[in-house]
Design a protein around this motif. Structure first.
Motif, mmCIF file in Angstrom:
data_model
loop_
_atom_site.group_PDB
_atom_site.id
_atom_site.type_symbol
_atom_site.label_atom_id
_atom_site.label_comp_id
_atom_site.label_asym_id
_atom_site.label_seq_id
_atom_site.Cartn_x
_atom_site.Cartn_y
_atom_site.Cartn_z
ATOM 1 N N GLN A 33 10.634 12.611 24.388
ATOM 2 C CA GLN A 33 9.357 11.930 24.598
ATOM 3 C C GLN A 33 8.185 12.768 24.092
ATOM 4 N N ARG A 34 8.268 14.073 24.262
ATOM 5 C CA ARG A 34 7.223 14.942 23.723
ATOM 6 C C ARG A 34 7.197 14.878 22.193
ATOM 7 N N LEU A 35 8.375 14.867 21.600
ATOM 8 C CA LEU A 35 8.448 14.741 20.141
ATOM 9 C C LEU A 35 7.832 13.429 19.685
ATOM 10 N N ALA A 36 8.118 12.340 20.422
ATOM 11 C CA ALA A 36 7.549 11.042 20.077
ATOM 12 C C ALA A 36 6.034 11.046 20.237
ATOM 13 N N MET A 37 5.527 11.721 21.271
ATOM 14 C CA MET A 37 4.080 11.814 21.465
ATOM 15 C C MET A 37 3.419 12.557 20.310
ATOM 16 N N VAL A 38 4.017 13.673 19.905
ATOM 17 C CA VAL A 38 3.458 14.443 18.793
ATOM 18 C C VAL A 38 3.494 13.629 17.503
ATOM 19 N N LEU A 39 4.618 12.954 17.248
ATOM 20 C CA LEU A 39 4.728 12.126 16.053
ATOM 21 C C LEU A 39 3.687 11.011 16.045
ATOM 22 N N ALA A 40 3.522 10.364 17.204
ATOM 23 C CA ALA A 40 2.551 9.275 17.288
ATOM 24 C C ALA A 40 1.135 9.778 17.021
ATOM 25 N N LEU A 41 0.785 10.925 17.590
ATOM 26 C CA LEU A 41 -0.548 11.482 17.371
ATOM 27 C C LEU A 41 -0.752 11.883 15.913
ATOM 28 N N VAL A 42 0.252 12.508 15.320
ATOM 29 C CA VAL A 42 0.136 12.934 13.918
ATOM 30 C C VAL A 42 0.013 11.725 12.997
ATOM 31 N N LEU A 43 0.836 10.705 13.217
ATOM 32 C CA LEU A 43 0.785 9.511 12.367
ATOM 33 C C LEU A 43 -0.529 8.763 12.548
ATOM 34 N N ALA A 44 -0.989 8.655 13.804
ATOM 35 C CA ALA A 44 -2.265 7.976 14.047
ATOM 36 C C ALA A 44 -3.414 8.732 13.398
ATOM 37 N N ALA A 45 -3.404 10.070 13.518
ATOM 38 C CA ALA A 45 -4.465 10.871 12.896
ATOM 39 C C ALA A 45 -4.407 10.770 11.375
ATOM 40 N N ALA A 46 -3.192 10.789 10.810
ATOM 41 C CA ALA A 46 -3.055 10.678 9.359
ATOM 42 C C ALA A 46 -3.571 9.335 8.855
ATOM 43 N N ALA A 47 -3.297 8.264 9.618
ATOM 44 C CA ALA A 47 -3.780 6.947 9.218
ATOM 45 C C ALA A 47 -5.287 6.832 9.374
ATOM 46 N N LEU A 48 -5.811 7.369 10.481
ATOM 47 C CA LEU A 48 -7.233 7.248 10.758
ATOM 48 C C LEU A 48 -8.071 8.045 9.768
ATOM 49 N N PHE A 49 -7.604 9.235 9.431
ATOM 50 C CA PHE A 49 -8.378 10.122 8.562
ATOM 51 C C PHE A 49 -7.821 10.181 7.146
ATOM 52 N N ALA A 50 -7.127 9.122 6.738
ATOM 53 C CA ALA A 50 -6.545 9.091 5.394
ATOM 54 C C ALA A 50 -7.570 9.347 4.292
ATOM 55 N N PRO A 51 -8.777 8.744 4.345
ATOM 56 C CA PRO A 51 -9.751 9.022 3.277
ATOM 57 C C PRO A 51 -10.182 10.480 3.203
ATOM 58 N N LEU A 52 -10.035 11.214 4.312
ATOM 59 C CA LEU A 52 -10.472 12.606 4.329
ATOM 60 C C LEU A 52 -9.365 13.566 3.916
ATOM 61 N N VAL A 53 -8.127 13.243 4.258
ATOM 62 C CA VAL A 53 -7.027 14.175 3.997
ATOM 63 C C VAL A 53 -6.256 13.856 2.726
ATOM 64 N N ALA A 54 -6.366 12.640 2.214
ATOM 65 C CA ALA A 54 -5.654 12.283 0.985
ATOM 66 C C ALA A 54 -6.260 13.033 -0.195
ATOM 67 N N PRO A 55 -5.444 13.732 -0.985
ATOM 68 C CA PRO A 55 -5.996 14.501 -2.111
ATOM 69 C C PRO A 55 -6.532 13.646 -3.242
ATOM 70 N N PHE A 56 -6.055 12.400 -3.370
ATOM 71 C CA PHE A 56 -6.495 11.513 -4.439
ATOM 72 C C PHE A 56 -6.757 10.126 -3.853
ATOM 73 N N GLY A 57 -7.377 9.272 -4.648
ATOM 74 C CA GLY A 57 -7.555 7.893 -4.252
ATOM 75 C C GLY A 57 -6.242 7.134 -4.351
ATOM 76 N N PRO A 58 -6.084 6.051 -3.600
ATOM 77 C CA PRO A 58 -4.801 5.339 -3.602
ATOM 78 C C PRO A 58 -4.487 4.632 -4.914
ATOM 79 N N VAL A 59 -5.493 4.353 -5.731
ATOM 80 C CA VAL A 59 -5.247 3.672 -7.014
ATOM 81 C C VAL A 59 -5.620 4.565 -8.197
ATOM 82 N N GLU A 60 -5.901 5.827 -7.937
ATOM 83 C CA GLU A 60 -6.274 6.754 -9.010
ATOM 84 C C GLU A 60 -5.043 7.092 -9.854
ATOM 85 N N GLN A 61 -5.124 6.860 -11.157
ATOM 86 C CA GLN A 61 -3.976 7.008 -12.049
ATOM 87 C C GLN A 61 -4.143 8.208 -12.979
#
Length: 302
Positions: A33-61
């Motif tokens: 359950q602790r592992l699931a909590m950490v995973l959920a927090l990491v995934l939620a943070a990654a989704a929420l702050f995607a524009p800040l942490v993503a090194p490139f734009g999603p359609v940048e070629q």
């Protein structure tokens, strides 16, 4: 001269209660359950702050960097940690943005299904009669037809815009909510404490909000987690088939669907989004089962 009396300003207890509650949950959880909590927090943070942490734009070629492998492999191009796809787009950046959109669609769809099915289930259980027969007949009709076929028909007629996708995903699973809630309500209205509340002059609204809803929280939590995971898989399936959110918008399912043609030569295109889908469903299922046990008032009463 009289001494000035210093009155200490009381501190807000809201934040302390939140941290105390999180600490209590963490101490009572086992390692899974602790592992699931950490995973959920990491995934939620990654989704929420995607524009800040993503090194490139999603359609940048970058066509000169197309189909480059992840770090650690030969021909790795600096900056593209998880490699690039067939158009030279960064797989990590697209996975983060795809996770953000997939979770948003799943959350909206699960909430719509919960509200629609929950309200209809409560009304059917309390009102009975013709309305109950109509609701349960509709539930049986939808259960009899695979929802994927219904989703394909709706998307084929109305298109696959984000609004249509949210509505389609919201219709997924509402019948399960309605069926569960109606059964629980029918069982609860015959209990002595409901009869006592009616005898005391409680209205149907008060009975529903104060006596029925707290006792059906547990099955609703379980169904919400199941519905959330199933909606993630449904969105991935529709996008995999090309009927979900259309390119160049990134979703996890769309990335897996496009990358399947490059599996023999560039499997990293599929691995990252598929792994995110797996981690999301794992975390949600484990946390949902745990929260079910904590929210069940019958278990707490033992």
């Amino acid at each position: 001269m009289a001494d000035a009396t210093v009155i200490a300003r009381p501190k807000s207890r809201g934040a302390s209660r939140i941290f105390t509650g999180i600490g209590t949950l963490w101490r009572e959880a086992n390692w899974v359950q602790r592992l699931a909590m950490v995973l959920a927090l990491v995934l939620a943070a990654a989704a929420l702050f995607a524009p800040l942490v993503a090194p490139f734009g999603p359609v940048e070629q970058s066509l000169i960097a197309r189909l480059r492998p992840p770090i650690g492999f030969e021909n790795y191009r600096e900056g593209y940690l998880l490699g690039t796809d067939e158009l030279g787009r960064d797989v990590l950046s697209r996975s983060l943005y795809g996770l953000r959109l997939t979770l948003s669609l799943a959350l909206l769809g699960a909430i719509i299904g919960l509200l629609l099915g929950g309200i209809l289930g409560v009304l059917a259980g309390l009102m009975g009669g013709v309305f109950e027969d109509f609701v349960m007949g509709t539930v049986d009709a939808q259960i009899a037809i695979p929802f994927t076929l219904i989703a394909l028909l709706i998307l084929a007629i109305f298109g696959s815009s984000l609004t249509i996708m949210v509505l389609v995903l919201g219709l997924h699973g509402w019948e399960q909510y309605a069926r569960i809630v109606r059964g629980e309500v029918r069982k609860l209205v015959e209990m002595p404490f409901i009869e006592a509340a009616r005898a005391a002059g409680a209205t149907d609204r008060r009975i529903a909000t104060r006596h029925i809803l707290p006792n059906i929280t547990s099955p609703l939590v379980v169904q919400f987690t199941l519905s959330f995971s199933n909606i993630v898989l449904l969105e991935s399936t529709l996008s995999f088939l090309g009927l979900g959110v259309q390119p160049p918008t990134a979703t996890l399912g769309a990335m897996v669907g496009i990358g399947r043609d490059y599996m023999p030569t560039a499997p990293w295109i599929v691995v990252a989004p598929a792994l995110m889908i797996l981690l999301v469903t794992f975390a949600v299922q484990i946390l949902g089962d745990w929260l079910r046990d904590r929210a069940d008032v019958r278990l707490r009463a033992r």
